[in-house]
Design a protein around this motif. Sequence first.
Motif, mmCIF file in Angstrom:
data_model
loop_
_atom_site.group_PDB
_atom_site.id
_atom_site.type_symbol
_atom_site.label_atom_id
_atom_site.label_comp_id
_atom_site.label_asym_id
_atom_site.label_seq_id
_atom_site.Cartn_x
_atom_site.Cartn_y
_atom_site.Cartn_z
ATOM 1 N N ALA A 178 0.845 -1.197 0.000
ATOM 2 C CA ALA A 178 0.000 0.000 0.000
ATOM 3 C C ALA A 178 0.883 1.251 0.000
ATOM 4 N N PRO A 179 0.423 2.338 -0.575
ATOM 5 C CA PRO A 179 1.224 3.574 -0.584
ATOM 6 C C PRO A 179 1.398 4.124 0.824
ATOM 7 N N ASN A 180 2.542 4.780 1.066
ATOM 8 C CA ASN A 180 2.731 5.407 2.374
ATOM 9 C C ASN A 180 1.812 6.620 2.507
ATOM 10 N N ALA A 181 1.770 7.188 3.692
ATOM 11 C CA ALA A 181 0.815 8.256 3.981
ATOM 12 C C ALA A 181 0.993 9.447 3.039
ATOM 13 N N GLU A 182 2.245 9.857 2.829
ATOM 14 C CA GLU A 182 2.505 11.010 1.973
ATOM 15 C C GLU A 182 2.050 10.744 0.539
ATOM 16 N N LYS A 183 2.387 9.562 0.041
ATOM 17 C CA LYS A 183 2.005 9.203 -1.324
ATOM 18 C C LYS A 183 0.493 9.101 -1.452
ATOM 19 N N TYR A 184 -0.176 8.524 -0.453
ATOM 20 C CA TYR A 184 -1.619 8.344 -0.566
ATOM 21 C C TYR A 184 -2.363 9.681 -0.507
ATOM 22 N N VAL A 185 -1.883 10.617 0.319
ATOM 23 C CA VAL A 185 -2.508 11.944 0.356
ATOM 24 C C VAL A 185 -2.444 12.582 -1.028
ATOM 25 N N GLU A 186 -1.312 12.401 -1.703
ATOM 26 C CA GLU A 186 -1.175 12.919 -3.069
ATOM 27 C C GLU A 186 -2.167 12.226 -4.010
ATOM 28 N N LEU A 187 -2.260 10.897 -3.888
ATOM 29 C CA LEU A 187 -3.203 10.150 -4.730
ATOM 30 C C LEU A 187 -4.642 10.554 -4.448
ATOM 31 N N LEU A 188 -4.944 10.769 -3.189
ATOM 32 C CA LEU A 188 -6.301 11.150 -2.799
ATOM 33 C C LEU A 188 -6.688 12.486 -3.432
ATOM 34 N N GLY A 189 -5.767 13.447 -3.363
ATOM 35 C CA GLY A 189 -6.050 14.746 -3.971
ATOM 36 C C GLY A 189 -6.225 14.645 -5.477
ATOM 37 N N LYS A 190 -5.353 13.874 -6.135
ATOM 38 C CA LYS A 190 -5.448 13.694 -7.582
ATOM 39 C C LYS A 190 -6.713 12.928 -7.950
ATOM 40 N N GLY A 191 -7.100 11.977 -7.108
ATOM 41 C CA GLY A 191 -8.302 11.201 -7.379
ATOM 42 C C GLY A 191 -9.553 12.062 -7.356
ATOM 43 N N VAL A 192 -9.670 12.904 -6.325
ATOM 44 C CA VAL A 192 -10.826 13.807 -6.227
ATOM 45 C C VAL A 192 -10.838 14.771 -7.399
#
Length: 401
Positions: A178-192
Amino acid sequence: MTIPHMIPYAQPLYFLLLLVALAPIIFSLLVRNKRLPIYQAIVTFFFLFISFGGADWRQGVALFGYVVWQVILVWLYFNYRQQKNATGWFYLAVFLAIAPLTITKIMPLLTDKPISFIGFLGISYLTFKSVQMIMEIRDGMIKEYHPLRYIQFLLFFPTISSGPIDRYRRFEKEELQAPNAEKYVELLGKGVQNIFVGFLYKFIIGYYLGQILEPALKHMVIHNGGISWALLGYMYVYSLYLFFDFAGYSLFAIGTSYLMGYETPINFNKPFLSWNIKEFWNRWHMTLSFWFRDYIYMRLMFFLMKNKVFKSKIVASNVGYFVLFLIMGVWHGLTWFYIVYGIYHATLICLTDAWIRFKRKHKGQLPANKLTHAFAVFLTFQAICFGLLIFSGILNTLLFA
């Protein structure tokens, strides 16, 4: 309560269900940096059920049978590929992998009825994944075969109906880590962001182009009997509609994947700003273009050059382009305008290669500045739109109505 049948990303209720279902996955990735494999399997089953169940239950049965077929087929090939007739096993495996898709394409021409017990929404994209798997096992790029992970790869619900077409090794890597916290926050923003841009593309711009302008222009074209300013307007409107509708869908699929912690590859990268046709195919429906490039064109070129079928590499390349785009045209449908569309693009790419060789030979003798670049983009856009006019099938209506 009866769960309604829904086409992916086509109704507001679908997005509401998606938001509710993904909330625990988002929370777990944000707080614990862990996936929820059992819960994700339940979510996958639910969205497959509402997409392939209900009135379309036959598609659900076909999907289940298809996955079982492909999982067993890949297992057999993985275990028997080292035998003496390894090449024969490989070609047989590829043939059997594409057999269901081939049947769904050919049989309706013979029976005038869809093959409902085999066909389902997304069969093409699952077939591309299946063939990719067999080819990469043969190349030694996939060392181990895990049936459960392969099933997860095939049934990844955000992209199952129309792509983008992911690669197994990339997907497996993210499945296991799974992506680390920093990477996932980036993915979350890009996903939205992708999902909101997808709404703009598909439900606002795409709707206006496809539901208002395109039908009106089509009526004018048919009423006027063909060649007119309306046909020119239809060409541009249809081309833009096709882009915004499909790019919007792709953004939904990619955005949903990002929310789940998977960095699914993008499908469109400003294709109408391409300065030649080769660049266009590097920007338009990119995962499909790259799949055809890597698993058909490059392998065909290797075969032609290895066996010295043609003395000239240029001739071999041109033949490869025509084979590639004829296959792509036939994949869209066994009708003359899809085949002509394929021939048209193969011709443009061969001409583009010739022009690139000419420019290299006369390097420094031809003007190259912002104006010439803009002119190249303009000409390429016209060529693209004319190709999509062929693809639309309206010429078939005009010629044979």
